[in-house]
Design a protein around this motif. Structure first.
Motif, mmCIF file in Angstrom:
data_model
loop_
_atom_site.group_PDB
_atom_site.id
_atom_site.type_symbol
_atom_site.label_atom_id
_atom_site.label_comp_id
_atom_site.label_asym_id
_atom_site.label_seq_id
_atom_site.Cartn_x
_atom_site.Cartn_y
_atom_site.Cartn_z
ATOM 1 N N THR A 278 -1.200 -5.464 7.408
ATOM 2 C CA THR A 278 -1.947 -5.674 6.164
ATOM 3 C C THR A 278 -1.479 -4.701 5.089
ATOM 4 N N MET A 279 -1.094 -3.500 5.507
ATOM 5 C CA MET A 279 -0.671 -2.491 4.541
ATOM 6 C C MET A 279 0.688 -2.824 3.925
ATOM 7 N N TYR A 280 1.435 -3.714 4.570
ATOM 8 C CA TYR A 280 2.725 -4.153 4.039
ATOM 9 C C TYR A 280 2.587 -5.339 3.084
ATOM 10 N N GLU A 281 1.387 -5.920 2.985
ATOM 11 C CA GLU A 281 1.180 -7.043 2.077
ATOM 12 C C GLU A 281 1.200 -6.545 0.640
ATOM 13 N N LYS A 282 1.866 -7.275 -0.224
ATOM 14 C CA LYS A 282 1.918 -6.905 -1.641
ATOM 15 C C LYS A 282 0.618 -7.317 -2.309
ATOM 16 N N PHE B 44 -6.371 6.510 -6.017
ATOM 17 C CA PHE B 44 -5.761 5.543 -5.099
ATOM 18 C C PHE B 44 -6.372 5.626 -3.707
ATOM 19 N N MET B 45 -6.610 6.843 -3.221
ATOM 20 C CA MET B 45 -7.137 6.998 -1.864
ATOM 21 C C MET B 45 -8.486 6.304 -1.697
ATOM 22 N N MET B 46 -9.252 6.209 -2.763
ATOM 23 C CA MET B 46 -10.538 5.520 -2.692
ATOM 24 C C MET B 46 -10.377 3.993 -2.738
ATOM 25 N N MET B 47 -9.307 3.526 -3.361
ATOM 26 C CA MET B 47 -9.144 2.086 -3.553
ATOM 27 C C MET B 47 -9.033 1.300 -2.246
ATOM 28 N N PRO B 48 -8.113 1.647 -1.329
ATOM 29 C CA PRO B 48 -8.048 0.870 -0.085
ATOM 30 C C PRO B 48 -9.333 0.963 0.723
ATOM 31 N N ALA B 49 -9.943 2.169 0.745
ATOM 32 C CA ALA B 49 -11.172 2.348 1.514
ATOM 33 C C ALA B 49 -12.291 1.471 0.968
ATOM 34 N N THR C 64 0.820 -1.207 0.000
ATOM 35 C CA THR C 64 0.000 0.000 0.000
ATOM 36 C C THR C 64 0.856 1.261 0.000
ATOM 37 N N PHE C 65 1.972 1.235 0.719
ATOM 38 C CA PHE C 65 2.803 2.433 0.823
ATOM 39 C C PHE C 65 3.489 2.767 -0.500
ATOM 40 N N ASP C 66 4.050 1.759 -1.169
ATOM 41 C CA ASP C 66 4.676 2.029 -2.465
ATOM 42 C C ASP C 66 3.632 2.483 -3.486
ATOM 43 N N MET C 67 2.437 1.908 -3.431
ATOM 44 C CA MET C 67 1.386 2.318 -4.371
ATOM 45 C C MET C 67 0.948 3.748 -4.083
ATOM 46 N N TYR C 68 0.924 4.122 -2.811
ATOM 47 C CA TYR C 68 0.588 5.506 -2.467
ATOM 48 C C TYR C 68 1.651 6.465 -3.014
ATOM 49 N N ALA C 69 2.933 6.132 -2.795
ATOM 50 C CA ALA C 69 4.011 6.984 -3.303
ATOM 51 C C ALA C 69 3.937 7.086 -4.824
#
Length: 196
Positions: free
Chosen positions: A156-160, A138-143, A115-120
């Motif tokens: 969970t946010m570290y899962e690829k 992107f901000m809508m996708m995880p939500a 999630t973090f790399d996708m956010y960056a």
């Protein structure tokens, strides 16, 4: 009463969090609290466009209300568009700095990244003008992917994940619901990422 529901605030980018000062005792409160999150306030580190001491510019600051984490993305002062690199800091719910990472933007695999790399990467697509609405999408996708699931956490946010597949699922949901504008919005971003 806040937008979202009684004694709660809803922000589609950050999730749902409880406004305890307005909570009423009783079964209704307990039902609504089931979608609540940690009572700690969310902390954003840096304002969009601000400059850090090292000359890097904040290009994204995000807090996830359910996981209780926050992340800030920086464009370095010596940014090279030929070999784009952003830096990132990640904090936990107790405001402890967990990680500082370098994101090599040309190497981000949208079919297999956390999630973090996708956010960056989304910050980069927006800031560079390659896809100006990428950060919002992107901000809508995880939500929307998580919905009201409160069982996930920082790990969970570290899962690829395969973000292109997630977009496809969200597109299909919008189509089934008859939200053709939502479908086309997701489809446009899906097609952009899938054809990179």
């Amino acid at each position: 009463m806040n937008i979202g529901n009684v004694a709660h605030s809803m922000n589609p980018y950050l999730g749902t969090y409880k406004s305890a000062s307005n909570a009423q005792a009783g079964n209704f409160q307990n039902t609504m609290s089931a979608v609540g999150t940690p009572s700690k306030p969310l902390q954003l580190h840096g304002m969009y466009g601000s400059t850090a001491e090292d000359g890097s510019q904040v290009v994204g600051a995000w807090a996830d209300a359910v996981a209780g984490t926050s992340a800030t993305v920086y464009k370095p002062a010596d940014f090279n568009p030929e070999e784009p690199v952003y830096t990132m800091k990640i904090w936990d719910s107790d405001d402890n700095l967990l990680e500082e990472r370098t994101v090599y933007l040309n190497d981000v695999d949208v079919n297999h990244c956390d999630t973090f790399d996708m956010y960056a990467y989304s910050c980069y697509l927006s800031k560079s003008g390659k896809y100006p609405d990428a950060m919002n999408k992107f901000m809508m996708m995880p939500a929307q992917e998580k919905g009201y699931d409160t069982d996930y956490d920082l790990s969970t946010m570290y899962e690829k994940k395969d973000w292109v597949s997630i977009l496809k699922e969200l597109m299909d949901i919008q189509y089934k619901l008859g939200n053709y504008k939502g479908y086309m919005d997701y489809k446009k971003f899906h097609d952009f990422l899938a054809n990179m």
